[in-house]
Write a protein that holds these residues in place. Structure first.
Motif, PDB file in Angstrom:
ATOM      1  N   LEU A 307      44.240  44.175  41.891  1.00 23.12           N
ATOM      2  CA  LEU A 307      43.245  43.177  42.296  1.00 23.12           C
ATOM      3  C   LEU A 307      43.365  42.867  43.786  1.00 23.12           C
ATOM      4  CD1 LEU A 307      43.496  40.736  39.246  1.00 23.12           C
ATOM      5  CD2 LEU A 307      41.745  42.460  39.679  1.00 23.12           C
ATOM      6  N   GLY A 308      44.600  42.869  44.295  1.00 23.92           N
ATOM      7  CA  GLY A 308      44.812  42.616  45.721  1.00 23.92           C
ATOM      8  C   GLY A 308      44.129  43.649  46.591  1.00 23.92           C
ATOM      9  N   LEU A 310      41.460  45.380  45.787  1.00 25.32           N
ATOM     10  CA  LEU A 310      40.020  45.147  45.712  1.00 25.32           C
ATOM     11  C   LEU A 310      39.584  44.021  46.639  1.00 25.32           C
ATOM     12  CD1 LEU A 310      39.288  45.411  41.868  1.00 25.32           C
ATOM     13  CD2 LEU A 310      38.958  47.152  43.625  1.00 25.32           C
ATOM     14  N   VAL A 311      40.394  42.966  46.721  1.00 29.99           N
ATOM     15  CA  VAL A 311      40.031  41.804  47.533  1.00 29.99           C
ATOM     16  C   VAL A 311      40.289  42.056  49.017  1.00 29.99           C
ATOM     17  CG1 VAL A 311      40.560  39.373  47.997  1.00 29.99           C
ATOM     18  CG2 VAL A 311      40.419  40.193  45.631  1.00 29.99           C
ATOM     19  N   PHE A 312      41.498  42.519  49.348  1.00 24.27           N
ATOM     20  CA  PHE A 312      41.880  42.645  50.760  1.00 24.27           C
ATOM     21  C   PHE A 312      41.144  43.775  51.463  1.00 24.27           C
ATOM     22  CE2 PHE A 312      46.081  40.754  49.225  1.00 24.27           C
ATOM     23  CZ  PHE A 312      45.699  39.471  49.601  1.00 24.27           C
ATOM     24  N   ARG A 314      38.181  44.354  51.565  1.00 19.94           N
ATOM     25  CA  ARG A 314      36.915  43.880  52.124  1.00 19.94           C
ATOM     26  C   ARG A 314      37.077  43.243  53.500  1.00 19.94           C
ATOM     27  NH1 ARG A 314      34.375  40.887  46.721  1.00 19.94           N
ATOM     28  NH2 ARG A 314      34.378  42.740  45.370  1.00 19.94           N
ATOM     29  N   CYS A 315      38.310  42.820  53.831  1.00 21.22           N
ATOM     30  CA  CYS A 315      38.475  42.066  55.073  1.00 21.22           C
ATOM     31  C   CYS A 315      39.555  42.609  56.003  1.00 21.22           C
ATOM     32  CB  CYS A 315      38.764  40.592  54.766  1.00 21.22           C
ATOM     33  SG  CYS A 315      40.085  40.321  53.580  1.00 21.22           S
TER      34      CYS A 315
END
Length: 446
Positions: A307-308, A310-312, A314-315
Motif C-alpha cells: 500500500l505504501g 501505491l501511495v508514495f 504518486r508524490c
C-alpha cells in the motif's frame, strides 16, 4: 447464460496461479511455526559444560546454531538449481520451476512430520534443508509464479496482476500465521502437540504440488520478457520497465546500488535470523499462539509496504521511496533492541511497515542503469551477490547474538539499524548525482 459464465470463471480461477499461492503460503505458515516450536522443545535440554551457560542460554545457543546451519544449507544448495530451473522456464517449460520447487516444499514438510511422529533427531532437518534447496527453494518458486502470472495477463494489466498476486500472498500468510499457533496447541494424546498443524501443512503442500502438476494452465504468450526478480514486492516497480534503457552502463550508480543492496539485505537478514529466538527467551517467552501472531505481524508488513508503494509513488520518486523504507526498518529494528514486553514488540514491528519497499525499488533503479540486453545478467549478478552476503551475515549475526546473550541480546538489532543507515549513504549519493544531472541537462537546454 449466467450459470455457464460463472462455471467458466470458476474453472479459470481453479487453473490459475492463485490456488497455488494460497495453498503454498498456508502450508509454509504452518511449517514455520511448527519448526520453531519443535526446535525450541528439542533444545530445552541442550548442555554446553565447557561454556558454563545457564539453561536458557544453552537453549538459545542450541536454537541459533540449528537455524544458522539450516539456513546456510538452504542458501548454498539453492543457488545453482534456481538458476537451472530459471533457464528451463525461459526455454518455454514455465511450469517446471513451480512444480520442482513445490516438490522440495513437500519433502521438507514430510520430513519434519516424520521427525515429530517418530522422535527422529533434529539433525534430520538438515537433510530436508538440502532437499529443499536442491529443488530450487523459494527463489525458483517465486520467479516461476511471477512469470506465469505475467504470461497470463496483457502487458497493460501486468503491473496490476502482479500486485494482486503479491497482495494475495501477504493476506494468506497473515491468515495462516494467525491460525498456526492455535492449531499447534491442539493436542493428540498419543502424538503430542504440533502433529495436527504439521499434518494440515503437509496436506496443503501436497494439494499444491498436485495442482501445479495437473491443473495449472500456463498461457504461452509471445515476446514476453522473463521475470528476473524472485522477491516479494519484486514487480511493484514494473512501471520502471517502460523507462527508456540507457545506451551505456552507469558503473558508478551500479556500484552504489550494489553496495546499498548488500548492506540493507545484510541488515534485514541478520535481524530476521535472530528475531524468532529473541522472542522465545525471557522476558517475552512466547507460546506457539504468540509465535503465530508474531509471524502474522511480519505478513502485515507485506501488505503495508504494498500500500505504501501505491501511495508514495504518486508524490515521490525512487530515491525517496527507498529512503522511506530504510528509515522504516532502521527505526523499528532499533526499537526492537529494547523490547521487554509483547506490546513493545508489536510497536516495533509497526514501525517496520514500509521495510519491504527498498529492494524492489533498488532493482528497478539498477535495471535503468544498463542497456536492456544487459538487464537480466545484471539482476542475476545482484541476486548472487545477496546470496553470498548471506554466507557472511547469517553466521555473524548468530555469533554476535550468542556472545551478547547474557548482557544485551538486542545489540544485534542496533547493529542492523546501523547497517541500514550506512545503506542510506550510497542511495543518497545517487539522489545527489541524479539532481546534478537534471540541473546540467536544464542548463544545456537553455
Amino acid at each position: 447464460m449466467v450459470q455457464p459464465s460463472r462455471c467458466q470463471a470458476a474453472v479459470t480461477v481453479l487453473r490459475g496461479i492463485e490456488p497455488i499461492l494460497v495453498l503454498e503460503q498456508l502450508g509454509s505458515s504452518f511449517f514455520d511455526t511448527a519448526l520453531l516450536m519443535v526446535v525450541k522443545d528439542r533444545s530445552l535440554n541442550a548442555t554446553y559444560p565447557d561454556a558454563h551457560l545457564s539453561r536458557e542460554e544453552s537453549q538459545q545457543k542450541a536454537m541459533t546454531d540449528f537455524y544458522m546451519t539450516y539456513n546456510l544449507i538452504i542458501l548454498l544448495t539453492t543457488i545453482l538449481p534456481a538458476l537451472l530451473l530459471a533457464r528451463l522456464g525461459d526455454r518455454g517449460r514455465r511450469k517446471v520451476p513451480i512444480v520442482v520447487s513445490l516438490g522440495g516444499y513437500l519433502m521438507s514438510r514430510v520430513v519434519l512430520l516424520l521427525v515429530v511422529l517418530f522422535r527422529l533427531p533434529l539433525e534430520v532437518m538438515f537433510g530436508s534443508a538440502a532437499l529443499f534447496g536442491l529443488c530450487g527453494g523459494f527463489s525458483a518458486f517465486w520467479s516461476g509464479v511471477m512469470t506465469v502470472a505475467s504470461l497470463g495477463s496483457a502487458a497493460a494489466d501486468r503491473s496490476k496482476v502482479l500486485m494482486r498476486v503479491e497482495l494475495l500472498y501477504g493476506i494468506t500468510g497473515l491468515v495462516g500465521s494467525l491460525l498456526s499457533g492455535h492449531l499447534f496447541l491442539l493436542y493428540n494424546a498419543s502424538l503430542g502437540n504440533g502433529t495436527l498443524l504439521l499434518s494440515l501443512g503437509t496436506l496443503m503442500n501436497l494439494l499444491c504440488f498436485i495442482h501445479s502438476a495437473v491443473l495449472l494452465q500456463v498461457k504461452q504468450a509471445t515476446n514476453q520478457e522473463p521475470e528476473e526478480d524472485s522477491q516479494i514486492l519484486s514487480d511493484v516497480s514494473s512501471t520502471a520497465a517502460a523507462t527508456e534503457a540507457p545506451a551505456g552502463i552507469n558503473k558508478v550508480n551500479m556500484a552504489l546500488l550494489f553496495a546499498a543492496a548488500v548492506l540493507y539485505v545484510s541488515a534485514v537478514g541478520g535481524a530476521v535470523e535472530i528475531l524468532p529466538m529473541f522472542v522465545m527467551k525471557e522476558p517475552l517467552s512466547w507460546t506457539a499462539t504468540q509465535v503465530g501472531y508474531g509471524n502474522a505481524a511480519g505478513c502485515v508488513i507485506f501488505i503495508t509496504s504494498f500500500l505504501g508503494v501505491l501511495v508514495f509513488r504518486r508524490c515521490v520518486g525512487d530515491i525517496p521511496l527507498i529512503l522511506i523504507g530504510m528509515v522504516s526498518f532502521a527505526s523499528g529494528i532499533f526499537f526492537m533492541s529494547f523490547v521487554t514486553a509483547t506490546y513493545m514488540f508489536y510497536l516495533a514491528r509497526s514501525l517496520n511497515m514500509f521495510a519491504l519497499i527498498p529492494m524492489p525499488t533498488i532493482r528497478s533503479l539498477l535495471s535503468q542503469q544498463v542497456p536492456a540486453s544487459s538487464c537480466g545478467i545484471t539482476l542475476t549478478a545482484l541476486q548472487l551477490s545477496l546470496k553470498f552476503a548471506g554466507l557472511a551475515y547469517i553466521p555473524a549475526s548468530t555469533k554476535i547474538y550468542q556472545k551478547t546473550l547474557n548482557w544485551f541480546p538486542g545489540l544485534i538489532f542496533i547493529l542492523a539499524a546501523t547497517l541500514t543507515v550506512l545503506a542510506m549513504i550510497p542511495i543518497s549519493i545517487i539522489g545527489c548525482r541524479s539532481a546534478q544531472r537534471r540541473d546540467y541537462e536544464k542548463i544545456r537546454e537553455h
